[in-house]
Design an enzyme around this catalytic site. Structure first.
Site, short mmCIF file in Angstrom:
data_model
loop_
_atom_site.label_atom_id
_atom_site.label_comp_id
_atom_site.label_asym_id
_atom_site.label_seq_id
_atom_site.Cartn_x
_atom_site.Cartn_y
_atom_site.Cartn_z
N SER A 117 -6.58 76.79 6.83
CA SER A 117 -6.91 75.44 6.33
C SER A 117 -8.09 74.85 7.07
CB SER A 117 -5.68 74.56 6.55
OG SER A 117 -6.01 73.21 6.35
N TYR A 141 0.16 70.47 11.66
CA TYR A 141 -0.06 71.43 10.57
C TYR A 141 -1.28 72.31 10.89
CZ TYR A 141 -1.91 73.15 6.16
OH TYR A 141 -2.43 73.96 5.18
N LYS A 145 -1.61 76.46 11.75
CA LYS A 145 -2.50 77.38 11.02
C LYS A 145 -3.43 78.11 11.99
CE LYS A 145 -1.09 77.01 6.84
NZ LYS A 145 -0.82 78.10 5.92
#
Ligand code: UDP
Length: 337
Positions: A117, A141, A145
């Site tokens: 991402s 998040y 990743k």
């Protein structure tokens, strides 16, 4: 010999499964249906309901499918939720991928394409962002990743697994067939939320933050069509099958739109006034994320086909108006809406 797609019942996964099936690949999907939809899986793909963290289950799928390559989408993806519940993200995105890697090593699965991402970059020092730019995530998040990328690097070095990490910018749009599209519960992404306002499911859209250092004070993002992302996965898989080295690629259109501009585009496409309300910033949001995808174009031969924001919003709108309740909608034909 099948390509096993983990999280193939989710939004980007289901579009990639469809593209793989249409390109003639044998595809097997693994999904625990925690956020995905069984109906989203292409009828030509085999379906296994189960968890990627379950090592013996994954080993049996890999053995049965004689699998040598996986595409891995199975992760939680809400920035805001990750700030409030970081352990949920570490457990699911990192812990289960660790188990997945153990199953891959045991069964000799030596190629993986996976979802990363733009969130790995955090607040960029410059735009467009290049793959070698600093990675300082501003939310858990993005941290998970980035940690996944590093885990693939180290485990790959030790066990001969090659990977391609695809750093998506803002995935949006829907397959032009209107058979599959975006259906999250709860929905947190900008374009589907605006379209739900056009559909009459919401009264208004909130603009999160109007004091960012951008042209109109709202956040700028690079919106990329989900079908263009799907094609990039196939190209990345083919790259690995040709013997390509492990690598990381950005995927975006290289053009930034502010939240206000996106709302305006949806007004134009839908003809709906879309009431908007200014509100405070959302935790963890960088002001501006715009990709340079030159590397994916040069190395993978990728070229986005549905690049204009109007086209992206139009395909998303087709999905939302024919499926106002997502996959739970009774089929509504185009003539009825
Ligand atoms: N956003 C907004 N209102 C909403 C949802 C999102 O203003 O109801 C903003 C959000 O703060 C961000 C942009 O829209 O600046 C894109 O958010 P989204 O959640 O779609 O994707 P993200 O960039 O977080 O991956």
């Amino acid at each position: 010999m099948s390509v096993v797609v983990l999280g193939g019942a989710g939004y980007i996964g289901s579009h990639t499964v469809r593209a793989l099936c249409e390109s003639g690949y044998d595809v097997a999907v693994v999904d625990n249906l925690s956020t995905g939809h069984r109906e989203a899986v292409h009828p030509k793909a085999k379906f296994y309901e189960g968890d990627i963290g379950d090592i013996s289950f994954m080993r049996s799928v890999f053995a049965k499918e004689q699998c040598r390559a996986v595409i891995h989408f199975a992760a939680f993806s809400q920035v805001g939720e990750s700030v409030v519940k970081p352990l949920k993200y570490y457990e699911n995105n990192l812990g289960k991928t660790r188990n997945l890697l153990e199953a891959m090593v045991a069964e000799g699965v030596d190629k993986v394409v996976f979802s990363s991402s733009a969130a790995v970059y955090g607040e960029p020092k410059q735009v467009p962002i290049l793959e070698g730019d600093p990675t300082e995530p501003t939310n858990p998040y993005g941290e998970t990743k980035l940690a996944m990328e590093k885990m693939f690097r180290w485990v790959g070095n030790a066990h001969g697994i090659r990977f391609v990490s695809l750093r998506y910018f803002n995935a949006c749009g829907a397959d032009p067939s209107t058979e599959i599209g975006e259906d999250h519960d709860p929905e947190t992404h900008l374009i589907p939320l605006i379209l739900q306002t056009a559909n009459g499911k919401r009264e208004k859209i909130s603009i999160f933050g109007t004091d960012y250092p951008t042209k109109d004070g709202t956040c700028i993002r690079d919106y990329i069509h989900v079908c263009d992302l799907a094609q990039a996965h196939i190209l990345a898989l083919e790259y690995l099958c040709r013997g390509g080295e492990s690598d990381i690629f950005n995927l975006g259109n290289g053009v930034g739109f502010s939240v206000r501009e996106v709302i305006e585009t949806v007004r134009e496409v839908t003809g709906h006034p879309i009431p908007a309300q200014e509100s405070g910033r959302r935790a963890g949001d960088p002001a501006q994320l715009i990709a340079s995808s030159q590397k994916a174009m040069d190395v993978l031969g990728w070229k986005p086909q549905l690049a204009s924001l109007q086209e992206i919003v139009s395909t998303a709108w087709q999905w939302h108006r024919t499926h106002p309740a997502g996959y739970r909608t009774e089929i509504i034909s185009e003539g009825e809406v």
